[in-house]
Design a protein around this motif. Sequence first.
Motif, short mmCIF file in Angstrom:
data_model
loop_
_atom_site.label_atom_id
_atom_site.label_comp_id
_atom_site.label_asym_id
_atom_site.label_seq_id
_atom_site.Cartn_x
_atom_site.Cartn_y
_atom_site.Cartn_z
N MET A 37 4.16 -42.10 13.38
CA MET A 37 4.53 -41.54 14.68
C MET A 37 4.29 -40.03 14.72
N LEU A 38 4.63 -39.35 13.62
CA LEU A 38 4.45 -37.90 13.60
C LEU A 38 2.97 -37.53 13.53
N LEU A 39 2.18 -38.33 12.82
CA LEU A 39 0.73 -38.11 12.85
C LEU A 39 0.20 -38.23 14.28
N ALA A 40 0.69 -39.23 15.02
CA ALA A 40 0.25 -39.41 16.41
C ALA A 40 0.64 -38.21 17.26
N ALA A 41 1.87 -37.73 17.09
CA ALA A 41 2.31 -36.55 17.85
C ALA A 41 1.43 -35.35 17.52
N ALA A 42 1.11 -35.17 16.24
CA ALA A 42 0.25 -34.06 15.84
C ALA A 42 -1.14 -34.18 16.45
N LYS A 43 -1.67 -35.39 16.48
CA LYS A 43 -3.01 -35.58 17.04
C LYS A 43 -3.03 -35.26 18.54
N ILE A 44 -2.05 -35.78 19.26
CA ILE A 44 -1.99 -35.54 20.71
C ILE A 44 -1.77 -34.07 21.00
N LEU A 45 -0.79 -33.45 20.34
CA LEU A 45 -0.47 -32.06 20.62
C LEU A 45 -1.57 -31.11 20.16
N SER A 46 -2.30 -31.46 19.10
CA SER A 46 -3.38 -30.59 18.63
C SER A 46 -4.47 -30.45 19.70
N ARG A 47 -4.60 -31.44 20.54
CA ARG A 47 -5.56 -31.39 21.65
C ARG A 47 -5.07 -30.51 22.80
N MET A 48 -3.80 -30.13 22.75
CA MET A 48 -3.17 -29.37 23.84
C MET A 48 -2.89 -27.92 23.46
N LYS A 49 -3.55 -27.41 22.43
CA LYS A 49 -3.27 -26.08 21.89
C LYS A 49 -3.21 -25.02 23.00
N ASP A 50 -4.12 -25.06 23.95
CA ASP A 50 -4.16 -24.05 25.00
C ASP A 50 -2.96 -24.12 25.94
N GLN A 51 -2.24 -25.24 25.95
CA GLN A 51 -1.08 -25.40 26.82
C GLN A 51 0.24 -25.15 26.08
N ILE A 52 0.18 -24.97 24.78
CA ILE A 52 1.39 -24.81 23.96
C ILE A 52 1.85 -23.36 24.00
N LYS A 53 3.14 -23.19 24.26
CA LYS A 53 3.77 -21.87 24.16
C LYS A 53 4.57 -21.88 22.87
N ASN B 46 -7.46 -27.72 15.04
CA ASN B 46 -6.43 -26.84 15.63
C ASN B 46 -5.14 -26.74 14.83
N LEU B 47 -5.09 -27.29 13.63
CA LEU B 47 -3.87 -27.26 12.81
C LEU B 47 -4.13 -26.47 11.54
N GLU B 48 -3.11 -25.72 11.11
CA GLU B 48 -3.13 -25.08 9.80
C GLU B 48 -2.33 -25.99 8.87
N VAL B 49 -3.00 -26.67 7.96
CA VAL B 49 -2.36 -27.69 7.13
C VAL B 49 -2.18 -27.15 5.71
N THR B 50 -0.96 -27.28 5.19
CA THR B 50 -0.64 -26.80 3.84
C THR B 50 0.19 -27.84 3.10
N ARG B 51 0.35 -27.60 1.81
CA ARG B 51 1.19 -28.43 0.94
C ARG B 51 2.29 -27.52 0.39
N PRO B 52 3.42 -27.41 1.08
CA PRO B 52 4.49 -26.51 0.61
C PRO B 52 5.07 -26.91 -0.74
N THR B 53 5.03 -28.20 -1.07
CA THR B 53 5.43 -28.70 -2.39
C THR B 53 4.38 -29.70 -2.82
N LYS B 54 4.48 -30.18 -4.03
CA LYS B 54 3.48 -31.09 -4.58
C LYS B 54 3.30 -32.35 -3.73
N THR B 55 4.39 -32.86 -3.14
CA THR B 55 4.30 -34.13 -2.42
C THR B 55 4.79 -34.04 -0.98
N SER B 56 4.70 -32.86 -0.38
CA SER B 56 5.03 -32.73 1.05
C SER B 56 3.84 -32.09 1.77
#
Length: 190
Positions: free
Chosen positions: A112-128, A50-60
């Motif tokens: 912590m941010l990986l955890a937030a992404a994992k939890i929220l990715s499961r909630m895609k249908d509830q996200i506005k 459920n995530l669109e993952v990109t590399r905006p710079t070489k190390t981000s």
Amino acid sequence: MTTATLDQAAEQLREQVIAWRCYLHEHPELSFHEEKTAQFVYDTLNSFGNLEVTRPTKTSVMARLIGAQPGKVLAMRADMDALPITEANTFAFVSKNQGVMHACGHDGHTSMLLAAAKILSRMKDQIKGEVRFLFQHAEELFPGGAEEMVAAGVMDGVDLVIGAHLWASMEFGKIGIVAGFLTNGRNQTE
């Protein structure tokens, strides 16, 4: 999802978050050299779905969670770089990179941010709206990676930003939110 359900989801991820943090702590990389860290974050985010993952710079890394309904754009940010410090700890997960250490908690911020992404990715249908997960490189070295990420467009259309940061005096399990700056020694809203 209720607060209790979110608490349960976070608790279920506890051991995974600890494992991510230990791995990152063992493999620190200096500013603008976070190649393996960024790849670890990129691969981990891609495993959630459920995530669109990109590399905006070489190390981000940036992941976008586009909700089922229109709404505002929230960016959540964590830093990933380490410091040029030799670690003197004896933990099982001590730095394996001589002279480089996660001494500022960026391994925790990233986990912590990986955890937030994992939890929220499961909630895609509830996200506005949209949630953007920004994993910033080179926070410790002026002018820092934020400038490069902004130039790459990661902040385009963002309405609000939350920065993930460990705060030792905060009670375990609590989240603190302050309008304006917090860790620069003054609160800009005063």
